[in-house]
Scaffold this active site. Structure first.
Site, mmCIF file in Angstrom:
data_model
loop_
_atom_site.group_PDB
_atom_site.id
_atom_site.type_symbol
_atom_site.label_atom_id
_atom_site.label_comp_id
_atom_site.label_asym_id
_atom_site.label_seq_id
_atom_site.Cartn_x
_atom_site.Cartn_y
_atom_site.Cartn_z
ATOM 1 N N TYR A 17 0.932 -1.165 0.092
ATOM 2 C CA TYR A 17 -0.118 -0.048 0.066
ATOM 3 C C TYR A 17 0.920 1.129 0.068
ATOM 4 C CZ TYR A 17 -3.155 3.692 1.184
ATOM 5 O OH TYR A 17 -4.048 4.816 1.276
ATOM 6 N N TRP A 68 1.029 5.769 -1.307
ATOM 7 C CA TRP A 68 0.731 6.886 -2.436
ATOM 8 C C TRP A 68 1.759 6.907 -3.546
ATOM 9 C CZ3 TRP A 68 -2.757 11.456 -2.482
ATOM 10 C CH2 TRP A 68 -3.752 11.031 -2.066
HETATM 11 N N1 LIG Z 1 -1.913 7.812 12.992
HETATM 12 C C1 LIG Z 1 -2.293 7.821 11.665
HETATM 13 N N2 LIG Z 1 -1.621 7.217 10.480
HETATM 14 C C2 LIG Z 1 -2.190 7.168 9.167
HETATM 15 C C3 LIG Z 1 -3.141 8.000 9.010
HETATM 16 C C4 LIG Z 1 -3.915 8.882 10.036
HETATM 17 O O1 LIG Z 1 -4.658 9.720 9.866
HETATM 18 N N3 LIG Z 1 -3.360 8.792 11.197
HETATM 19 N N4 LIG Z 1 -3.680 8.314 7.534
HETATM 20 C C5 LIG Z 1 -3.355 7.070 6.796
HETATM 21 C C6 LIG Z 1 -3.626 7.397 5.331
HETATM 22 S S1 LIG Z 1 -5.215 7.944 5.041
HETATM 23 C C7 LIG Z 1 -2.691 7.090 4.673
HETATM 24 S S2 LIG Z 1 -3.331 7.303 2.706
HETATM 25 C C8 LIG Z 1 -1.395 6.489 4.558
HETATM 26 C C9 LIG Z 1 -0.238 6.995 3.925
HETATM 27 O O2 LIG Z 1 0.695 6.279 3.914
HETATM 28 P P1 LIG Z 1 1.836 5.985 2.710
HETATM 29 O O3 LIG Z 1 1.152 6.165 1.258
HETATM 30 O O4 LIG Z 1 2.666 4.830 2.662
HETATM 31 O O5 LIG Z 1 2.605 7.238 2.803
HETATM 32 P P2 LIG Z 1 3.645 8.134 1.912
HETATM 33 O O6 LIG Z 1 4.634 8.860 2.935
HETATM 34 O O7 LIG Z 1 2.894 8.871 0.974
HETATM 35 O O8 LIG Z 1 4.597 6.953 1.112
HETATM 36 C C10 LIG Z 1 4.849 7.027 -0.027
HETATM 37 C C11 LIG Z 1 6.135 6.180 -0.237
HETATM 38 O O9 LIG Z 1 6.446 6.326 -1.882
HETATM 39 C C12 LIG Z 1 7.593 6.891 -2.243
HETATM 40 N N5 LIG Z 1 7.731 7.081 -3.343
HETATM 41 C C13 LIG Z 1 7.478 8.365 -3.927
HETATM 42 N N6 LIG Z 1 7.559 8.508 -5.054
HETATM 43 C C14 LIG Z 1 7.849 7.203 -5.476
HETATM 44 C C15 LIG Z 1 8.143 6.607 -6.841
HETATM 45 O O10 LIG Z 1 8.074 7.210 -7.893
HETATM 46 N N7 LIG Z 1 8.449 5.438 -6.837
HETATM 47 C C16 LIG Z 1 8.633 4.527 -5.688
HETATM 48 N N8 LIG Z 1 8.989 3.237 -5.680
HETATM 49 N N9 LIG Z 1 8.384 5.167 -4.589
HETATM 50 C C17 LIG Z 1 7.804 6.456 -4.477
HETATM 51 C C18 LIG Z 1 8.035 7.800 -0.992
HETATM 52 O O11 LIG Z 1 9.310 8.020 -0.871
HETATM 53 C C19 LIG Z 1 7.304 7.198 0.176
HETATM 54 O O12 LIG Z 1 8.254 6.331 0.705
HETATM 55 O O13 LIG Z 1 -1.015 6.668 6.149
HETATM 56 C C20 LIG Z 1 -2.213 6.265 7.031
HETATM 57 N N10 LIG Z 1 -1.597 6.419 8.368
HETATM 58 N N1 LIG Z 2 -1.695 18.304 3.427
HETATM 59 C C1 LIG Z 2 -1.801 17.097 3.330
HETATM 60 N N2 LIG Z 2 -3.098 16.679 2.851
HETATM 61 C C2 LIG Z 2 -3.507 15.469 2.864
HETATM 62 C C3 LIG Z 2 -2.724 14.410 3.291
HETATM 63 C C4 LIG Z 2 -1.398 14.611 3.749
HETATM 64 O O1 LIG Z 2 -0.628 13.815 4.171
HETATM 65 N N3 LIG Z 2 -1.159 16.092 3.865
HETATM 66 N N4 LIG Z 2 -3.258 13.184 3.217
HETATM 67 C C5 LIG Z 2 -4.332 12.717 2.207
HETATM 68 C C6 LIG Z 2 -4.765 11.513 2.513
HETATM 69 S S1 LIG Z 2 -4.121 10.044 1.935
HETATM 70 C C7 LIG Z 2 -5.918 11.408 3.064
HETATM 71 S S2 LIG Z 2 -6.977 9.921 3.234
HETATM 72 C C8 LIG Z 2 -6.863 12.624 3.227
HETATM 73 C C9 LIG Z 2 -7.598 12.259 4.741
HETATM 74 O O2 LIG Z 2 -8.528 13.433 5.036
HETATM 75 P P1 LIG Z 2 -9.290 13.431 6.459
HETATM 76 O O3 LIG Z 2 -9.517 12.214 6.865
HETATM 77 O O4 LIG Z 2 -10.365 14.411 6.085
HETATM 78 O O5 LIG Z 2 -8.223 14.125 6.974
HETATM 79 P P2 LIG Z 2 -7.660 14.184 8.774
HETATM 80 O O6 LIG Z 2 -6.607 15.254 8.698
HETATM 81 O O7 LIG Z 2 -7.000 12.941 8.936
HETATM 82 O O8 LIG Z 2 -8.801 14.525 9.476
HETATM 83 C C10 LIG Z 2 -9.671 15.815 9.426
HETATM 84 C C11 LIG Z 2 -10.132 16.184 10.686
HETATM 85 O O9 LIG Z 2 -10.953 15.416 11.234
HETATM 86 C C12 LIG Z 2 -11.098 15.651 12.507
HETATM 87 N N5 LIG Z 2 -11.422 14.474 13.477
HETATM 88 C C13 LIG Z 2 -10.631 13.208 13.800
HETATM 89 N N6 LIG Z 2 -11.272 12.451 14.688
HETATM 90 C C14 LIG Z 2 -12.456 13.215 14.692
HETATM 91 C C15 LIG Z 2 -13.779 12.514 15.172
HETATM 92 O O10 LIG Z 2 -13.729 11.658 15.952
HETATM 93 N N7 LIG Z 2 -14.778 13.514 15.191
HETATM 94 C C16 LIG Z 2 -14.791 14.706 14.431
HETATM 95 N N8 LIG Z 2 -15.756 15.407 14.349
HETATM 96 N N9 LIG Z 2 -13.890 15.178 13.848
HETATM 97 C C17 LIG Z 2 -12.664 14.221 14.011
HETATM 98 C C18 LIG Z 2 -9.692 16.273 12.956
HETATM 99 O O11 LIG Z 2 -9.765 17.156 13.901
HETATM 100 C C19 LIG Z 2 -9.021 16.367 11.905
HETATM 101 O O12 LIG Z 2 -8.270 17.485 11.631
HETATM 102 O O13 LIG Z 2 -6.080 13.548 3.510
HETATM 103 C C20 LIG Z 2 -5.536 13.890 2.154
HETATM 104 N N10 LIG Z 2 -4.705 15.177 2.298
HETATM 105 MO MO LIG Z 3 -5.147 8.187 2.633
#
Ligand SMILES: Nc1nc2c(c(=O)[nH]1)N[C@H]1C(S)=C(S)[C@@H](COP(=O)(O)OP(=O)(O)OC[C@H]3O[C@@H](n4cnc5c(=O)[nH]c(N)nc54)[C@H](O)[C@@H]3O)O[C@H]1N2
Ligand SMILES: Nc1nc2c(c(=O)[nH]1)N[C@H]1C(S)=C(S)[C@@H](COP(=O)(O)OP(=O)(O)OC[C@H]3O[C@@H](n4cnc5c(=O)[nH]c(N)nc54)[C@H](O)[C@@H]3O)O[C@H]1N2
Ligand SMILES: [Mo]
Length: 769
Positions: free
Chosen positions: A113, A115
């Site tokens: 998994y 991005w």
């Molecule tokens: N505590 C907590 N944990 C969370 C979340 C949260 O809300 N709270 N959110 C979750 C969510 S929604 C998500 S989507 C995940 C995200 O988790 P990931 O998608 O694993 O996070 P990234 O840091 O985007 O990792 C992408 C990796 O791809 C590499 N990469 C970039 N470009 C390339 C390329 O061209 N080729 C290759 N081979 N690699 C590349 C980057 O260097 C990086 O190591 O995290 C989750 N973890």
């Molecule tokens: N800049 C930036 N943007 C991103 C990403 C990033 O890494 N950086 N990651 C992208 C990815 S992969 C994803 S999946 C999306 C995620 O998008 P979201 O899930 O919408 O993003 P979060 O920042 O995890 O959460 C949004 C807000 O939800 C609120 N929240 C958390 N728990 C609760 C709860 O129990 N109740 C309520 N009412 N509110 C709560 C928190 O205050 C938080 O600021 O963001 C995307 N956008």
């Molecule tokens: Mo995500």
């Protein structure tokens, strides 16, 4: 001084032009059609400059000597040995062959998994799967860390998950018709900066302006005040985290108890509403789900809840639910309860009414919907169907052969021998990293392919240096962006890095599948082919003319057919029989026969309040609810040392937000060093004392590079995932529960060191060659 070359490029955070002189990036200009570019575009040059790049193919010394018999606990500490690309490809192909022949392909975990880059051709996880499918298959994953519980429950109760993937009401209709907008979670450019596969135009800001200008009453239900920008003028309801379901049920209960629910809509368009209403009015369990009940659980004001209930039926009302709400224990419930509440008001299918999910979670959710085909590289047919719910990775590694349930079926975890990760960073994204570290000692071989020496790459046996997107050509686009964009090569590959396509093609060739993998195409051949699929699809399906490839490539972008002013379920509302949903009843399911038969305590047959494993309602006096939300200055762990990310760190560390009264009680000053801990782990952060966070809640963004100090296990960088809880949302959805987490906080007086420098030193030591 050479000439300055202008190169069109795009990342998940938007499109831009790179200015390149003598092979170096000397500037970045925002895309001229983007009304609100992201500051992260200015971090991109960091890819070429950071000392964190993987310089060449590397193999862990112990693995090189003893292969599957190596000491796996030495991962992350032992020295790496540089090898040639030919040798590396031979080792990787050999491992795939060995594990496939000895244990079967389900023992190869290719779920991988992540991005990765925004390019849809050099998309590392897709290319990995394409290669492994030719080699007999792999164990994959379903759903995402972003959304799992949400789509699983919506597939069951709406018959599809489109409403959480950007196909509910578009924001233009909300701005034009909604009178009361209740935001559960966030509606913020912080997260809308990003979109998977790139975004051409950031439109949230303009939609928020339109919402404010029409005088829409906006209520923000969130522990964080700035989850809606201040200019919108939202009323802040600082809810206890993970209790939104109780608020939604209390609102619905108030409406039902007052006899103001839309009985005709419930009868015509839903099934099982009787079961739901019996729960709301207390006939089912003796507890009326009214405002007072909800107030006791959520910490909100009962009078305000009762008034809002009235307003929801008296005005055109719309509920938005962020993805964050379902990344929590029982995360299915807020998604289903919001649907139940919207159904009770009878406004689903009316312009600006009803419910939608994920607005601003990604930049394209709520924007015009791209109805043409999106660019992608086919993964080919899967020979075996082994999979895990994406966030059950540690469970899988620790418990081979154990059973798990998912979407109502019982399955078995495979016996994983080989892990291949390309384009993702589990030491960023997974919960309870110390538990993951134990699981990480189980596979015989771990291969990581990444441009960066991430915490995951550091813990691999074989590290393959991929190029970043600016070192090759690619194409960006998806259903939530109205343009496809050229991603042109700006600089030569750094060090010995190779493109993901070239790496996987070489492995496929070594395994005897060169022709099937490449179909005889090179990079530009594939880009032409992929673009042509998009162009011809738009023409055939929509009569929409797009330029030919050469013009697209020269101009850098091309417009796609889009749908605006979309009202979700409008046709279903008009004629529920003719537009039956793909659910057990053909209607919206508020009481489920299938869930009644499954009889899960953690996902009942109607939307229900089920307290999470950790929350403020069952916390000790000194415990805080930790929200680990998305970082404003970067995408997850990517570009963590870029300027946009560093600007939000303080004293070289991530900042933890805490309310002034809570901080005072603990003797924590703004800017002071703090330690967050629970039974699972501990990390350091810099305190940011601010009344924008609810009392009892602390906020630490994700994405700091996991940097445990010595043997203490203390992460000095501030990665919240050393603290988070690694359990499935429920037996049904098995999603990630990251937002369910209690911690203790204290001032830290020890010597911590600079996290980035410590990481760098350690890298230098293990990569010494
Ligand atoms: N505590 C907590 N944990 C969370 C979340 C949260 O809300 N709270 N959110 C979750 C969510 S929604 C998500 S989507 C995940 C995200 O988790 P990931 O998608 O694993 O996070 P990234 O840091 O985007 O990792 C992408 C990796 O791809 C590499 N990469 C970039 N470009 C390339 C390329 O061209 N080729 C290759 N081979 N690699 C590349 C980057 O260097 C990086 O190591 O995290 C989750 N973890
Ligand atoms: N800049 C930036 N943007 C991103 C990403 C990033 O890494 N950086 N990651 C992208 C990815 S992969 C994803 S999946 C999306 C995620 O998008 P979201 O899930 O919408 O993003 P979060 O920042 O995890 O959460 C949004 C807000 O939800 C609120 N929240 C958390 N728990 C609760 C709860 O129990 N109740 C309520 N009412 N509110 C709560 C928190 O205050 C938080 O600021 O963001 C995307 N956008
Ligand atoms: Mo995500």
């Amino acid at each position: 001084m050479g000439d300055i070359r202008r190169v069109r490029h795009c990342s998940h955070w938007g499109a831009y032009t790179l200015l390149v002189e003598d092979g170096r990036i000397v500037g970045t200009e925002p895309f001229e059609l983007d009304p609100a570019p992201s500051p992260i575009i200015h971090s991109v040059k960091e890819w070429a400059e950071t000392a964190r790049r993987v310089p060449r193919p590397l193999v862990r010394e112990g693995w090189l000597e003893k292969r599957e018999g190596s000491d796996r606990r030495a991962r992350g500490e032992e020295r790496f040995v540089p090898v040639s690309w030919d040798e590396a490809i031979g080792l990787v192909a050999g491992e795939i062959r060995r594990v496939s022949q000895t244990y079967g392909n389900a023992s190869i975990f290719g779920g991988s998994y992540g991005w990765t880059s925004c390019g849809r051709f050099h998309h590392a996880p897709s290319l990995l799967k394409r290669m492994l499918n030719l080699a007999g298959g792999y164990t994959g994953h379903v759903d995402t860390y972003s959304i799992a519980a949400g789509p699983v429950i919506l597939r069951h109760v709406l018959g599809e998950d489109a409403a959480c993937g950007g196909q509910a009401n578009t924001l233009d209709t909300i701005a034009a018709h909604t009178e009361t907008l209740v935001v559960f979670g966030a509606l913020t450019p912080r997260t809308a900066q990003n979109e998977a596969g790139g975004i051409a135009r950031h439109t949230l800001e303009a939609n928020l302006r339109a919402i404010r200008e029409r005088g829409v009453k906006v209520i923000l239900v969130s522990p964080l005040k700035d989850d809606v920008p201040e200019e919108v003028g939202a009323e802040w309801w600082p809810i206890r985290p993970n209790t939104d379901t109780a608020l939604m049920l209390g609102l619905a209960g108030e409406i039902v108890l007052a006899g103001r629910h839309d009985a005709a809509f419930l009868a015509r368009c839903t099934s099982g509403s009787e079961r739901f209403l019996r729960y709301l009015d207390g006939r089912a369990d003796g507890q009326r789900k009214d405002a007072a009940w909800a107030a006791g659980i959520t910490g909100l004001d009962a009078g305000a809840i009762a008034a809002l209930a009235k307003r929801l039926v008296e005005t055109r009302s719309m509920l938005t639910v962020s993805w964050s709400l379902q990344r929590a224990h029982h995360g299915e419930q807020p998604f289903w309860a919001a649907l139940g509440l919207a159904a009770v008001t009878g406004q689903i299918g009316l312009p600006g009414g009803g419910v939608g999910y994920g607005y601003s979670s990604l930049g394209g959710v709520g924007a015009a919907i791209n109805v043409g085909p999106s660019p992608f590289i086919p993964q080919l047919k899967r020979p075996i169907d082994s999979f895990i719910p994406v966030a059950r990775i540690t469970d899988m590694l620790l418990n081979p052969g154990a059973e798990f349930s998912y979407e109502g079926k019982v399955r078995t975890y495979p016996d994983t021998r080989l892990v291949y990760w390309a384009g993702g960073n589990p030491y960023h994204h997974h919960q309870d990293l110390n538990r993951l570290s134990e699981a990480w000692t189980r596979p015989e071989t771990i291969i990581v392919q990444d441009p960066m020496f991430t915490a995951t790459a550091r813990r691999a046996d074989i590290v393959l240096p991929a190029s970043t997107s600016i070192e090759r050509n690619d194409i960006a686009g998806n259903r939530r962006s109205d343009l496809v964009l050229a991603m042109q090569q700006a600089i030569a590959p750094v060090g010995e890095a190779r493109s993901d396509y070239d790496i996987f093609r070489a492995i496929a060739a070594e395994l005897g599948h060169d022709e099937a993998f490449s179909e005889g195409r090179d990079e530009m051949g594939w880009l032409r082919h992929i673009y042509e699929t998009v162009r011809s699809g738009a023409e055939e399906r929509h009569g929409f003319a797009m330029p030919d490839f050469d013009r697209f490539w020269a101009e850098g972008y091309a417009a796609c057919p889009v749908k605006e002013n979309h009202t979700y379920l409008a046709e279903f509302r008009d004629e529920p029989e003719a537009h039956a949903l793909k659910t057990e009843s053909g209607r919206i399911v508020l009481g489920s026969e299938a869930l009644e038969r499954l009889h899960y305590a953690d996902c009942r047959s109607h939307p229900a309040w089920i307290p999470p494993a950790e929350w403020l309602g069952a916390a000790a006096d000194d415990e805080f609810h930790l929200i680990s939300h998305q970082p404003a200055g970067r995408l997850h762990s990517q570009l963590e040392t870029g300027p946009a990310s560093l600007a939000l760190k303080r004293n070289g560390r991530e900042q933890m937000r805490i309310h002034p009264q809570d901080a005072a009680g603990l003797g924590i000053a703004d800017g002071g060093l703090v330690r967050l801990s629970n039974a699972r782990g501990a990390c350091l952060a810099t305190a940011q004392v601010s009344d924008t966070v609810r009392r009892g809640v602390v906020v630490l963004p994700t994405g700091a590079w996991f940097t445990p100090a010595g043997n203490s296990g203390l992460d000095i960088a501030g990665n919240p995932n050393v603290l988070t809880l690694d359990i499935g949302t429920s037996q049904l959805g098995q999603g990630c529960s990251a937002h369910t987490c209690l911690v203790r906080v204290e001032p830290y007086r020890g010597d911590a060191g600079d996290a980035i420098a410590v990481y760098q030193d350690h890298l230098a030591a293990i990569a010494a060659a």
